[in-house]
Scaffold this motif. Sequence first.
Motif, mmCIF file in Angstrom:
data_model
loop_
_atom_site.group_PDB
_atom_site.id
_atom_site.type_symbol
_atom_site.label_atom_id
_atom_site.label_comp_id
_atom_site.label_asym_id
_atom_site.label_seq_id
_atom_site.Cartn_x
_atom_site.Cartn_y
_atom_site.Cartn_z
ATOM 1 N N CYS A 122 -3.118 -2.480 6.165
ATOM 2 C CA CYS A 122 -2.558 -1.541 7.122
ATOM 3 C C CYS A 122 -3.553 -0.441 7.450
ATOM 4 O O CYS A 122 -4.292 0.015 6.587
ATOM 5 C CB CYS A 122 -1.310 -0.913 6.489
ATOM 6 S SG CYS A 122 -0.461 0.229 7.568
ATOM 7 N N ASN A 124 -3.529 3.369 8.567
ATOM 8 C CA ASN A 124 -2.657 4.534 8.709
ATOM 9 C C ASN A 124 -3.207 5.403 9.845
ATOM 10 O O ASN A 124 -4.132 6.185 9.645
ATOM 11 C CB ASN A 124 -2.579 5.318 7.397
ATOM 12 C CG ASN A 124 -1.862 4.544 6.303
ATOM 13 O OD1 ASN A 124 -1.178 3.562 6.567
ATOM 14 N ND2 ASN A 124 -2.016 4.987 5.070
ATOM 15 N N SER A 148 0.513 1.659 10.542
ATOM 16 C CA SER A 148 1.535 2.612 10.124
ATOM 17 C C SER A 148 1.109 3.929 10.750
ATOM 18 O O SER A 148 -0.086 4.216 10.830
ATOM 19 C CB SER A 148 1.509 2.693 8.595
ATOM 20 O OG SER A 148 2.177 3.835 8.150
ATOM 21 N N GLY A 196 4.553 0.014 9.492
ATOM 22 C CA GLY A 196 4.964 1.023 8.519
ATOM 23 C C GLY A 196 5.031 2.438 9.062
ATOM 24 O O GLY A 196 4.759 2.706 10.243
ATOM 25 N N ASP A 198 4.133 6.450 7.385
ATOM 26 C CA ASP A 198 3.599 7.082 6.176
ATOM 27 C C ASP A 198 3.387 8.574 6.307
ATOM 28 O O ASP A 198 3.355 9.135 7.399
ATOM 29 C CB ASP A 198 2.327 6.348 5.713
ATOM 30 C CG ASP A 198 1.037 6.928 6.254
ATOM 31 O OD1 ASP A 198 0.708 6.618 7.411
ATOM 32 O OD2 ASP A 198 0.373 7.671 5.515
ATOM 33 N N ILE A 232 9.801 -1.226 11.088
ATOM 34 C CA ILE A 232 9.107 -0.583 9.956
ATOM 35 C C ILE A 232 9.440 -1.354 8.686
ATOM 36 O O ILE A 232 10.585 -1.387 8.249
ATOM 37 C CB ILE A 232 9.571 0.887 9.783
ATOM 38 C CG1 ILE A 232 9.412 1.680 11.077
ATOM 39 C CG2 ILE A 232 8.832 1.552 8.612
ATOM 40 C CD1 ILE A 232 7.993 1.937 11.484
ATOM 41 N N ARG A 233 8.404 -1.989 8.097
ATOM 42 C CA ARG A 233 8.636 -2.785 6.892
ATOM 43 C C ARG A 233 8.308 -2.019 5.615
ATOM 44 O O ARG A 233 8.802 -2.322 4.552
ATOM 45 C CB ARG A 233 7.785 -4.068 6.937
ATOM 46 C CG ARG A 233 8.130 -4.973 8.112
ATOM 47 C CD ARG A 233 7.668 -6.388 7.841
ATOM 48 N NE ARG A 233 6.213 -6.489 7.719
ATOM 49 C CZ ARG A 233 5.417 -6.853 8.731
ATOM 50 N NH1 ARG A 233 5.923 -7.121 9.922
ATOM 51 N NH2 ARG A 233 4.121 -6.943 8.547
ATOM 52 N N HIS A 234 7.395 -1.028 5.741
ATOM 53 C CA HIS A 234 7.115 -0.240 4.531
ATOM 54 C C HIS A 234 7.095 1.255 4.823
ATOM 55 O O HIS A 234 6.737 1.687 5.917
ATOM 56 C CB HIS A 234 5.825 -0.699 3.831
ATOM 57 C CG HIS A 234 4.548 -0.225 4.467
ATOM 58 N ND1 HIS A 234 3.623 -1.077 5.016
ATOM 59 C CD2 HIS A 234 4.020 1.021 4.620
ATOM 60 C CE1 HIS A 234 2.598 -0.385 5.486
ATOM 61 N NE2 HIS A 234 2.813 0.883 5.266
ATOM 62 N N LEU A 235 7.501 2.001 3.816
ATOM 63 C CA LEU A 235 7.410 3.458 3.872
ATOM 64 C C LEU A 235 6.380 3.870 2.835
ATOM 65 O O LEU A 235 6.535 3.577 1.639
ATOM 66 C CB LEU A 235 8.775 4.096 3.561
ATOM 67 C CG LEU A 235 8.787 5.632 3.487
ATOM 68 C CD1 LEU A 235 8.410 6.246 4.833
ATOM 69 C CD2 LEU A 235 10.157 6.144 3.052
ATOM 70 N N ASP A 236 5.304 4.506 3.317
ATOM 71 C CA ASP A 236 4.221 4.940 2.434
ATOM 72 C C ASP A 236 4.434 6.416 2.150
ATOM 73 O O ASP A 236 4.384 7.249 3.060
ATOM 74 C CB ASP A 236 2.883 4.680 3.152
ATOM 75 C CG ASP A 236 1.671 5.084 2.326
ATOM 76 O OD1 ASP A 236 1.811 5.928 1.428
ATOM 77 O OD2 ASP A 236 0.578 4.572 2.627
ATOM 78 N N VAL A 269 13.075 -1.184 2.963
ATOM 79 C CA VAL A 269 11.639 -1.009 3.171
ATOM 80 C C VAL A 269 10.929 -1.186 1.828
ATOM 81 O O VAL A 269 11.479 -0.844 0.774
ATOM 82 C CB VAL A 269 11.272 0.396 3.727
ATOM 83 C CG1 VAL A 269 11.556 0.499 5.208
ATOM 84 C CG2 VAL A 269 11.952 1.515 2.945
ATOM 85 N N GLU A 270 9.720 -1.712 1.908
ATOM 86 C CA GLU A 270 8.880 -1.730 0.716
ATOM 87 C C GLU A 270 8.269 -0.328 0.579
ATOM 88 O O GLU A 270 7.995 0.334 1.587
ATOM 89 C CB GLU A 270 7.769 -2.778 0.897
ATOM 90 C CG GLU A 270 6.883 -2.892 -0.320
ATOM 91 C CD GLU A 270 5.739 -3.896 -0.136
ATOM 92 O OE1 GLU A 270 5.661 -4.527 0.945
ATOM 93 O OE2 GLU A 270 4.949 -4.034 -1.072
#
Length: 423
Positions: A122, A124, A148, A196, A198, A232-236, A269-270
């Motif tokens: 990813c 950012n 992201s 994502g 973040d 959105i698959r991940h939240l950083d 979310v991951e």
Amino acid sequence: MNHFHRGPDGALWAEDVPLEQVAAEVGTPTYVYSRATIERHYRAFDAAWASVPHLVCFAVKACSNLAVLNLLARLGAGFDIVSLGELERVLRAGGSPDRVVFSGVGKTVPELERALAVGVRCVNVESPAELAMLDEVARRLGVRAPVSLRVNPDVDPKTHPYIATGLKRNKFGIPYDAALPTYEDAMGRAGIEVVGLDFHIGSQLAETGPFVEATERMVSLLDELHARGVPIRHLDVGGGLGITYRAEAPPEPAEYAAAVLERIGDRAVEIVTEPGRVIVGNAGVLLTRCVLTKDNGETRFVVVDAGMNDAIRPALYSAWHDLEPVAPPRAASAVVDVVGPVCESGDFFARDRELPELAAGELVAMRSAGAYGFVMSSNYNSRPRAAEVLVDGDRYHVVRARETVEDLMRGETLPDLDAPPSA
Ligand SMILES: *Cc1c(COP(=O)(O)O)cnc(C)c1O
């Protein structure tokens, strides 16, 4: 908890190795890291998120020695990088590009090209301009860049101003209010694949409150994005968890993670995290030797052979580091300034510090020097940079040789200044 302790002889050891031995064999100044401590900290941090799908991406800028990165890669860590150099380090150390997130406010076209070519997990993205740049690079390469957006939640992290990054006036991220339109922009670009969301609000945070506040803001943005069909698959959740240098009492990783996860609830979310300091900070010391002492009638100075070029945190952030004689403990009996040899009055490690009497030739350990220590060192005053050592049980490895005077001048040339001017 770390593995620097008083050994059977009363002197300071790293795991089963006396620091005295390292200094005698490798010289000073030297950074000494403890493998067991790094592994312990990584495992504790990783375990804190065990209840959810997650990826711990070590922030390479905190300590980028290849051996340290390799240790972490073996434990399954991902990496948070901020430059091409860090990307190449991660690859050299055996890190997997699909576990790399690429942060930073000023990534260049060559950096983005390389990141896409190796297939980072990813990017950012921190501004609309970067989004446009990345879109163009990706389309030129015939790929879609996983993206992201780093959103600035405008939360006060209550830390040193130089390491606060999540306030509106900081240069980092996309302003909270601009996040939705920027995601819409991203969704319309053929070279961008949104994956994502973040944030990262700052470093050396000693309380849970600012993390929770930022998470709450991000979660409401996440809901809004999901409602609009943005995938959105991940939240950083960034890095920033502090360590104890002196009297700080930051939350344990488990407590911090629990507080953040409570706000995230069962949202699908991951979780990606970007810890740096909390993994390596207390896993390293800077070993330095006392050159001489002097007294100007007002202040007593202990001059050591490490300087601000080796460890800049006291000069840059007024940071406090514990200084401990390596020899068996004895009562503090003097109030001294511990200073380096560099020609700057900012070149000090401690001021008005109560310490045992220190004699020329004595070894001193600067504690909690594993993060933002060697990585911030320079050659100022034409001083070769320190060696780095990784202790592993009763063995140690020199994982970066001390620089030589030859290293200092590498790449420099003497032009022929007597040559006639070109026509
Ligand atoms: C510096 C940084 C980190 C790591 O911060 P620590 O305080 O060392 O945990 C994580 N993410 C980003 C984007 C950073 O710039």
